[in-house]
Design an enzyme around this catalytic site. Sequence first.
Site, PDB file in Angstrom:
ATOM      1  N   THR A  15       0.816  -1.220   0.000  1.00  0.00           N
ATOM      2  CA  THR A  15       0.000   0.000   0.000  1.00  0.00           C
ATOM      3  C   THR A  15       0.849   1.270   0.000  1.00  0.00           C
ATOM      4  OG1 THR A  15      -0.091  -0.230   2.399  1.00  0.00           O
ATOM      5  CG2 THR A  15      -1.992  -1.053   1.155  1.00  0.00           C
ATOM      6  N   ARG A 103      21.905  -4.231   2.394  1.00  0.00           N
ATOM      7  CA  ARG A 103      22.678  -3.850   1.197  1.00  0.00           C
ATOM      8  C   ARG A 103      24.180  -4.055   1.326  1.00  0.00           C
ATOM      9  NH1 ARG A 103      19.424   1.653   0.426  1.00  0.00           N
ATOM     10  NH2 ARG A 103      17.551   0.776  -0.508  1.00  0.00           N
ATOM     11  N   CYS A 132      17.692   4.525  -4.338  1.00  0.00           N
ATOM     12  CA  CYS A 132      17.236   5.144  -5.596  1.00  0.00           C
ATOM     13  C   CYS A 132      18.293   6.055  -6.241  1.00  0.00           C
ATOM     14  CB  CYS A 132      15.955   5.940  -5.353  1.00  0.00           C
ATOM     15  SG  CYS A 132      15.937   6.827  -3.794  1.00  0.00           S
ATOM     16  N   GLN A 159      16.483  15.641  -4.690  1.00  0.00           N
ATOM     17  CA  GLN A 159      15.625  14.464  -4.579  1.00  0.00           C
ATOM     18  C   GLN A 159      14.160  14.802  -4.292  1.00  0.00           C
ATOM     19  OE1 GLN A 159      19.290  12.049  -2.553  1.00  0.00           O
ATOM     20  NE2 GLN A 159      17.307  11.055  -2.327  1.00  0.00           N
ATOM     21  N   LYS A 223      25.010   5.955   1.850  1.00  0.00           N
ATOM     22  CA  LYS A 223      24.467   4.872   1.003  1.00  0.00           C
ATOM     23  C   LYS A 223      25.010   5.046  -0.406  1.00  0.00           C
ATOM     24  CE  LYS A 223      20.002   4.872   3.374  1.00  0.00           C
ATOM     25  NZ  LYS A 223      18.593   5.309   3.231  1.00  0.00           N
ATOM     26  N   HIS A 252      14.130  12.031  -9.256  1.00  0.00           N
ATOM     27  CA  HIS A 252      15.360  12.534  -8.632  1.00  0.00           C
ATOM     28  C   HIS A 252      16.293  13.074  -9.727  1.00  0.00           C
ATOM     29  CE1 HIS A 252      14.146  10.894  -4.906  1.00  0.00           C
ATOM     30  NE2 HIS A 252      15.040   9.941  -4.728  1.00  0.00           N
ATOM     31  N   ASN A 326      12.342   8.080  -9.415  1.00  0.00           N
ATOM     32  CA  ASN A 326      12.894   7.401  -8.233  1.00  0.00           C
ATOM     33  C   ASN A 326      12.048   6.223  -7.780  1.00  0.00           C
ATOM     34  OD1 ASN A 326      11.282   9.910  -7.628  1.00  0.00           O
ATOM     35  ND2 ASN A 326      11.194   8.947  -5.612  1.00  0.00           N
TER      36      ASN A 326
END
Length: 351
Positions: A15, A103, A132, A159, A223, A252, A326
Amino acid sequence: MEEKQGLHVAVVGATGAVGQQMIATLSKRDLPISQLTLLSSSRSAGTQVKFKGQDITVQEAKPESFEGVDIALFSAGGNISLQLAPEAVKRGAIVVDNTSAYRMDKNVPLVVPEVNEEDLKEQQGIIANPNCSTIQMVVALEPISQQFGLTKVLVSTYQAVSGSGAAAIAEMKEQSRALLDGEEITPAVLPVKGDKKHYQIAFNAIPQIDKFQDNGYTFEEMKMINETKKIMHRSDLPVAATCVRIPVETGHSESVYIEVEKEGVTVEQMKEALKNAPGIVLQDDPQHQVYPMPADSVGKNEVFVGRIRKDLDNDRGFHMWIVSDNLLKGAAWNSVQIAESLLKLDIVKVK
Ligand code: NAP
Ligand code: 3JM
């Protein structure tokens, strides 16, 4: 009842801003799906969602939800992935995780199919989908690295709020309306839901995405730095990032400065390398004011690159502008693309 041939796919966070795009992407592509299980928290359980003309009821995500699931696409936040991804793997599913939870785990491939699809062969149940901002940048960096060698990357991002979820989109819209109507505003979501302070996003730019680390960089910036090195197999590559949230709903943008190893590379050669690379659309014609913009990227799977020019002081330096949706290449499309690669490489087989 006879079992249908095909994959049982689950979407966790169905959702949410990303989950909704996952369902839309799955409905456009032709992964052979015989069953789609949609999962959320108890808050949204019971919601009906249409998929290829069928109504599917969203259920609360629990360990048992993954019985019989072949591929589970997770985008419900890192904590949910930490709790439920191992439960899904235990039940035989392959997890494609859209959060930062796994990750940097050395047993987890971090994959952008245009760059390192082969890393999927090392999977042990969980595959991570990068951040992203990282994804759209490495799609453009990889062909440059292959043809000219890459020695440095400096990036500043612009972004969109949809990267921060459905609540952030609602906050930007409501704040914009309130400010235009001369009303007081009370920021409550951005820059980071759980952080101490919140700031106005409408008609503003916030140089904080995710929380700060002790080194002065935000987690989002780290990241980009760490994930780029891992995906490109370049632990030696110097990368620095500044990540900024702007009041754009989706798409982005990134201003990227790179240095290459090879001497004498021309702008034309750089454009040619990018034009012919997978997943990229070159939009670069300054004379006709052609360049990528986030509003044009919405709903598209590609990464758009333009404004390519040589640095005025360093012959090996180039500047460029990289834009992508993104929620698609940055999240949903890259995850579905990974699922398609799993089939192509025979890592997942259709029953
Ligand atoms: P969002 O719009 O806030 O949606 C969050 C989703 O997670 C909703 O479906 C929500 O269900 C579900 N959820 C929340 N708590 C849950 C729980 N306890 N159990 C099961 N489901 C739960 O956020 P979003 O923008 O879609 O992002 C979701 C996550 O995806 C992020 O937290 C992030 O980790 C990841 N993400 C990754 C990228 C990327 O760069 N690859 C980009 C954006 C997001 P309810 O409707 O029931 O609340
Ligand atoms: C994008 O765990 C959380 O609260 C999610 C935070 C988040 C992330 C993340 O760290 O997984 C929000 C938006 C990301 C991401 O893709 O890195």
